[in-house]
Design an enzyme around this catalytic site. Structure first.
Site, PDB file in Angstrom:
ATOM      1  N   HIS A   4      74.569 -47.563  31.377  1.00 23.64           N
ATOM      2  CA  HIS A   4      75.834 -48.105  31.889  1.00 23.64           C
ATOM      3  C   HIS A   4      76.054 -49.479  31.247  1.00 23.64           C
ATOM      4  CE1 HIS A   4      78.805 -48.012  35.467  1.00 23.64           C
ATOM      5  NE2 HIS A   4      79.183 -48.978  34.638  1.00 23.64           N
TER       6      HIS A   4
ATOM      7  N   ASN B 150      85.358 -40.789  36.285  1.00 30.25           N
ATOM      8  CA  ASN B 150      85.770 -42.091  36.806  1.00 30.25           C
ATOM      9  C   ASN B 150      87.275 -42.201  36.628  1.00 30.25           C
ATOM     10  OD1 ASN B 150      83.049 -42.496  37.079  1.00 30.25           O
ATOM     11  ND2 ASN B 150      82.894 -44.102  35.535  1.00 30.25           N
TER      12      ASN B 150
ATOM     13  N   ARG C  27      74.735 -43.202  43.003  1.00 27.46           N
ATOM     14  CA  ARG C  27      74.668 -43.238  41.543  1.00 27.46           C
ATOM     15  C   ARG C  27      74.439 -44.683  41.118  1.00 27.46           C
ATOM     16  NH1 ARG C  27      78.016 -43.805  36.570  1.00 27.46           N
ATOM     17  NH2 ARG C  27      79.580 -44.768  37.902  1.00 27.46           N
TER      18      ARG C  27
ATOM     19  N   GLU D 228      83.467 -42.600  40.118  1.00 25.53           N
ATOM     20  CA  GLU D 228      84.013 -43.932  40.365  1.00 25.53           C
ATOM     21  C   GLU D 228      85.467 -43.789  40.755  1.00 25.53           C
ATOM     22  OE1 GLU D 228      83.616 -47.082  37.490  1.00 25.53           O
ATOM     23  OE2 GLU D 228      81.547 -46.533  36.987  1.00 25.53           O
TER      24      GLU D 228
ATOM     25  N   GLU E  73      80.993 -43.694  30.731  1.00 26.16           N
ATOM     26  CA  GLU E  73      82.224 -44.095  30.051  1.00 26.16           C
ATOM     27  C   GLU E  73      82.033 -44.472  28.572  1.00 26.16           C
ATOM     28  OE1 GLU E  73      84.583 -45.815  33.980  1.00 26.16           O
ATOM     29  OE2 GLU E  73      83.950 -47.217  32.423  1.00 26.16           O
TER      30      GLU E  73
ATOM     31  N   TYR F 214      90.860 -44.425  37.798  1.00 24.65           N
ATOM     32  CA  TYR F 214      91.480 -45.580  38.452  1.00 24.65           C
ATOM     33  C   TYR F 214      93.007 -45.505  38.427  1.00 24.65           C
ATOM     34  CZ  TYR F 214      86.849 -47.598  38.625  1.00 24.65           C
ATOM     35  OH  TYR F 214      85.519 -47.808  38.916  1.00 24.65           O
TER      36      TYR F 214
END
Length: 486
Positions: A161, A330, A117, A390, A206, A332
């Site tokens: 992005h 994504n 990606r 991600e 995002e 984290y």
């Protein structure tokens, strides 16, 4: 299940687990020999056909910001503004992927990666954001796409992005609803050139993060601030995404899979205190639901409905609610929230539970938060096909005596999250693949080059690539289609 009840149940379940691995033994599905005659290694297997890959973004790695007709982006302007970026770093050179892409594709191929990606730089394709297409800009993505396919790697282009053309920012950027049409024209131009070979298309990366940090708090490009400005940027990204999805479906590319990527992070009340629940629910509405609800439900999150309603026009939600073939997630860490009268939405970050491990950026390491997100998508949004697009961590990497970075902390982070992903699949979540963040140590936005998320180290003086221990570890995971428990 109501969001409050779901959150309490998730917190109770997580509290019963040892962070990073206390319950992982229950996931083990049998031993796999590490090598002929070698010791058995307990691994958790993934379903056949599970897709393994890696993600990057254009401004963070490409460099060549003034070559072959590329126009300036908001991140070019922002990074060249004094005091905006740590150490005065910029993406002018980044990792020089523009010239070294063949070497980077070879690194992916050596690891057995099946998908890549990457993002298309809008100002490289349309230097003014609209108007005439810069053929030389698209030539680069032609070369990259062909190189990937030649090595058996699926190209997954992302159309946006964060590097918006500065020329469009001068017209209001994401605060101008006309951008829905500008973005759609750009999407059609790119897919017309690459769509005969690239079949998986990501609209945005995002959007809530772009809005919050770029248009709300001002810490990211373009450096705008304000609650209404933030919500306008969210709404107009959603609108652009829906408009482009409809146009690309009408264009009818053969075999296209169309989707988008959201940053989804569970929002928890600090300390589990009832007094902090309203803050956690508000931040959940801003960060997560402001993009999820319009896309999948055709509605605004209840806590923000009045404010979004003042921005939207009749028919906007119908334009935004478009079918997607996949959702990129994504993830984290969780976001631990408490009231903060000075916060953009009356909320602020607080401490995670005591004993929670943290990354080099002081982000909590909470693999079970990924399971929480996937479970919520299953229960609240119809269990769409999902790819983790991600997931990774910054740590202060130091080369060992042999010159290789032995990044055990990063390996442990990836292992914990992959085990959480496997658990979610067992529980019925529709997870189809995983793409690590990221291939290379790169320009980490406002943090410059002082943060390291890559599986591959990049020497800042020579730009030489050196795979880390995590690169070899991830290659082993891909090769076995399984993750070792320890």
């Amino acid at each position: 299940m109501k969001r409050r009840a779901f959150l309490k149940a998730a917190m109770k379940g997580a509290a019963a687990a040892t962070l990073g691995g206390g319950t992982l033994a229950a996931l083990t599905r049998g031993g796999v020999q590490a090598a002929p005659g070698g010791p058995a290694v307990e691994r958790v297997a993934f379903p056949q056909g599970f897709l393994w890959g890696v993600s990057t973004s254009s401004y963070q790695i490409e460099g060549a910001v003034a070559e072959d007709g590329r126009g300036p982006s908001v991140w070019d302007s922002f990074s060249h503004s004094f005091g905006r970026i740590a150490n005065g770093d910029t993406g002018d050179v980044a990792c020089d992927h523009y010239h070294r892409y063949a070497e980077d594709v070879e690194l992916m191929a050596r690891a057995g990666m099946q998908a890549y990606r990457f993002s298309i730089a809008w100002p490289r394709v349309l230097p003014q954001g609209t108007g005439s297409v810069n053929a030389k800009g698209l030539d680069f993505y032609d070369r990259l796409t062909d190189a990937l396919l030649a090595r058996g790697i699926q190209p997954w282009p992302c159309l946006f992005h964060w590097d918006l053309p500065q020329a469009l920012q001068d017209k209001g950027g994401w605060t101008n609803r006309d951008i829905a049409g500008w973005f759609t024209d750009y999407a059609l131009a790119v897919t017309a050139r690459l769509g005969d070979r690239a079949k998986h298309w990501v609209m945005l990366n995002e959007p809530s993060v772009v809005a919050i940090f770029g248009h709300g708090t001002g810490g990211h490009a373009p450096g705008m601030t304000g609650r209404t400005t933030c919500l306008k940027a969210i709404h107009h990204q959603n609108l652009a995404q829906g408009t482009a999805l409809a146009a690309l479906r009408q264009a009818g590319g053969k075999g296209w899979q169309l989707g988008t990527v959201l940053s989804l992070q569970p929002s928890w009340p600090v300390g589990g205190l009832d007094s902090n629940y309203p803050a956690s629910l508000m931040w959940d509405a801003v960060w997560n639901r402001s993009c999820l609800d319009p896309l999948f439900k055709g509605s605004f999150p209840e806590l923000l409905a009045a404010e979004f309603g003042a921005i939207a026009r009749a028919g906007d939600l119908e334009r935004i609610r478009q079918p997607v073939d996949f959702l990129g997630v994504n993830y984290y860490s969780r976001m631990h929230q408490q009231p903060d009268p000075g916060g953009l939405f009356g909320t602020g970050y607080g401490s995670p539970p005591e004993g929670t491990r943290k990354t080099g950026m002081d982000w909590p390491v909470e693999p079970d938060g990924l399971s929480e997100i996937l479970s919520d998508l299953q229960e609240s949004y119809g269990n769409p096909p999902v790819y983790v697009t991600e997931n990774g961590a910054d740590y202060p990497d130091t080369p060992g005596p042999n010159g290789q970075v032995d990044d055990g902390d990063r390996i442990a982070y990836l292992r914990g999250h992959l085990l959480a992903a496997a658990k979610s699949i067992d529980e019925g979540c529709n997870l189809k693949g995983y793409m690590a963040w990221t291939l290379l140590d790169n320009f980490e936005w406002a943090e410059g080059y002082r943060r390291h998320f890559g599986l591959v180290e990049v020497d800042r003086k020579t730009l030489a690539r050196r795979p880390k221990a995590s690169y070899d570890w991830y290659a082993s995971v891909i090769r076995n289609n399984a993750v070792p428990v320890a």
